[in-house]
Design a protein around this motif. Sequence first.
Motif, short mmCIF file in Angstrom:
data_model
loop_
_atom_site.label_atom_id
_atom_site.label_comp_id
_atom_site.label_asym_id
_atom_site.label_seq_id
_atom_site.Cartn_x
_atom_site.Cartn_y
_atom_site.Cartn_z
N ALA A 36 -34.17 6.95 -21.28
CA ALA A 36 -35.50 6.59 -20.77
C ALA A 36 -36.57 7.49 -21.35
O ALA A 36 -37.68 7.03 -21.67
N GLN A 37 -36.25 8.79 -21.51
CA GLN A 37 -37.24 9.72 -22.06
C GLN A 37 -37.64 9.35 -23.48
O GLN A 37 -38.81 9.39 -23.86
N ARG B 249 -45.46 1.57 -26.75
CA ARG B 249 -44.25 2.33 -26.42
C ARG B 249 -43.13 1.37 -26.05
O ARG B 249 -43.35 0.30 -25.50
N ARG C 34 -37.32 6.31 -24.86
CA ARG C 34 -38.05 5.03 -24.82
C ARG C 34 -39.50 5.23 -24.40
O ARG C 34 -40.39 4.49 -24.83
N ASN C 35 -39.76 6.21 -23.57
CA ASN C 35 -41.14 6.50 -23.15
C ASN C 35 -41.98 7.05 -24.29
O ASN C 35 -43.21 6.93 -24.27
N THR D 21 -40.95 1.50 -23.74
CA THR D 21 -40.89 1.23 -22.30
C THR D 21 -41.90 0.17 -21.90
O THR D 21 -41.59 -0.73 -21.11
#
Length: 328
Positions: free
Chosen positions: A99-100, A72, A102-103, A74
């Motif tokens: 961020a969501q 992933r 990238r997660n 992240t």
Amino acid sequence: MTPFTYARAQDAGDALQLGSRPGAKYLGGGTNLVDLMRETIERPVALVDVTNLSCDIEERADGSLLIGAATRNTALASHRAVRTRYPLLARAVTAGASAQIRNMATVGGNILQRTRCAYFYDEDGSRCNKRNPGQGCDAAEGINRYHAILGASPSCVATHPSDMCVALAALGAVVHLRNARGERTVPFTDFHRLPEDHPEIETLLEPGELITAVALPALPFAARSTYRKVRDRSSYAFALVSVAAALELDGDTVKDVRIALGGVAHRPWRAWKAEAVLKGRPATAETFRAAAEAELADAKPLHDNGFKVELATRTIAAVLAELKEMKA
């Protein structure tokens, strides 16, 4: 949405078998593919989930890193070796999307996200050779502020959207691939194609072929590196121009350097000309500017994006000046 089947591959061999079906697509985090399916631009008949592939980041004896394709984004950006030895890559990943996303997004999926623009999405109102080969490109004479100034063709002026891929191009990464005949590797700078007459063909992948990993070479001076993204807003925006760079100095002389650009071409753009100008030259503002100008000398801006030439020139020079002052 076109009906499709779904299967989760247990390993690379299983993925290749499932992905051999005509019309099948490999699914990582789905942050690009599922979006295109909702828009009915992509219409796979089968989805093969490859998130069970390797998500390991292996530190190898020769100092290189081997990054599993299912890692992933992240996890990549937060890995100790990436943050300390390749900070330009960590910064590029965190500059991308939210961020969501990238997660969810995977390294392999990020590499394979489609080069695209607003006209590509406008299926009912715009001509797009990438979506429908031979149809024409409305972006060339349309609203093209975000579009390419390097390596474009009359067939397509879209820019590659990835931040991570710009850093991988600068680092000289190598893509590991597997198909029914075996395994092969491709230099990252060769993996994505320029549009020429076939912008619908974006990579060197063969039908059914699978990305299994990406290798980062041992590059000690990459510890002195960074990524700068110039965009219209501070988050969740594609780059107008971005620069990934690493710099090695011998006193006040440039010993070695790596530079790649984003937001300016159909693929992540390795700045070979700028690097050639810099090597062996004094690390001065004048040299940095001259190197940037050499890279942008062949730029062919469109009517809305001529500002990108000077913006890219100044950003390259500013990033190099920052790296000169950075403690290695």
